[in-house]
Write an enzyme that holds these catalytic residues in place. Structure first.
Site, PDB file in Angstrom:
ATOM      1  N   ASP A 141       0.850  -1.190   0.000  1.00 25.99           N
ATOM      2  CA  ASP A 141       0.000   0.000   0.000  1.00 25.99           C
ATOM      3  C   ASP A 141       0.887   1.243   0.000  1.00 25.99           C
ATOM      4  O   ASP A 141       1.700   1.414   0.903  1.00 25.99           O
ATOM      5  CB  ASP A 141      -0.895  -0.008   1.242  1.00 25.99           C
ATOM      6  N   LYS A 145      -1.568   9.801   0.481  1.00 25.86           N
ATOM      7  CA  LYS A 145      -1.652  11.117   1.128  1.00 25.86           C
ATOM      8  C   LYS A 145      -0.422  11.373   2.002  1.00 25.86           C
ATOM      9  O   LYS A 145       0.043  10.486   2.710  1.00 25.86           O
ATOM     10  CB  LYS A 145      -2.929  11.198   1.965  1.00 25.86           C
TER      11      LYS A 145
END
Length: 235
Positions: A141, A145
């Site tokens: 992952d 952000k």
């Protein structure tokens, strides 16, 4: 799977920042079969602590750990293609664990063992130092952000932990389809002591033949998305 700590407030205790999110997901019949029939045969428990994997597998062989194997397609393909090697897969997503176990049963493979928990805890508590030939981290992952970048598993402490578990000459192989994360990985690994980048130009290696190409990756290629592979050798 980061071992960093997030200080919330004086009123609340510190909590560990995780680099993964637990998703429930529905189980198929095959995945249920994998967990029910395959886990007693291939499953490993964190609570059992440090393992002698020569005894676990009943042989001495090159040994690979894959962190976060997803639905297990790549790990299953690699294990089937290299029966002379042993593989240890770690994944928190239970449907993925069930899928891999079902695949091992279907293909009658015996060279894989599976943990279903935090991979960094497995490395710290269950894997002997200087015992691994490879550690694989494929498409983790990227936590896009900025405020979530601390959740990325590839951090200086991660590089040091992996280095301690690799044999001299052992390889950390990472791959991502998110270029900013590839750049982050490269920055972390360039600064990490005890590694040599296997890329001739000091950046990324061409896709190694031993890394299976996933359906997700093929779809990305059709859409013009890139994939970046990094290989660092313990020296």
């Amino acid at each position: 799977m980061s071992d960093q700590e997030l200080d919330t407030s004086h009123a609340r205790p510190m909590r560990t920042v995780k680099s993964f999110v637990m998703r429930a997901g529905r189980m198929t019949e095959g995945q249920k079969r994998g967990l029910e029939v395959g886990w007693p045969r291939f499953g490993m428990e964190l609570a059992d602590g440090l393992q002698n994997f020569d005894s676990v597998f009943g042989r001495q062989a090159p040994r690979t750990v894959e962190i976060g194997f997803g639905m297990g397609h790549s790990l299953l393909e690699m294990a089937a293609a290299a029966p002379e090697q042993d593989f240890i897969g770690v994944e928190v997503h239970r449907p993925g664990v069930g899928a891999l176990l079902n695949g091992l049963l279907t293909e009658q493979l015996s060279n894989v063992r599976v943990y279903s928990c935090d991979a960094l805890e497995v490395l710290r508590e269950c894997i002997a130092d200087a015992s691994l030939d490879r550690v694989l981290l494929f498409f983790p992952d990227p936590w896009h952000k900025s405020r979530h970048h601390k959740r990325r598993i590839v951090q200086p402490a991660f590089a040091e932990l992996i280095r301690s578990k690799l044999k001299i000459g052992g390889i950390l192989h990472m791959a991502t389809d998110w270029e900013p994360y590839a750049e982050h990985m490269l920055e972390i690994m360039k600064a990490a002591p005890g590694y040599r980048n296997q890329a001739e130009d000091g950046t990324y290696v061409p896709r190694p033949e031993e890394r299976p190409v996933t359906k997700f990756e093929r779809r990305g290629e059709r859409l013009g998305h890139g994939v970046w592979d990094l290989k660092f050798e313990r020296v």
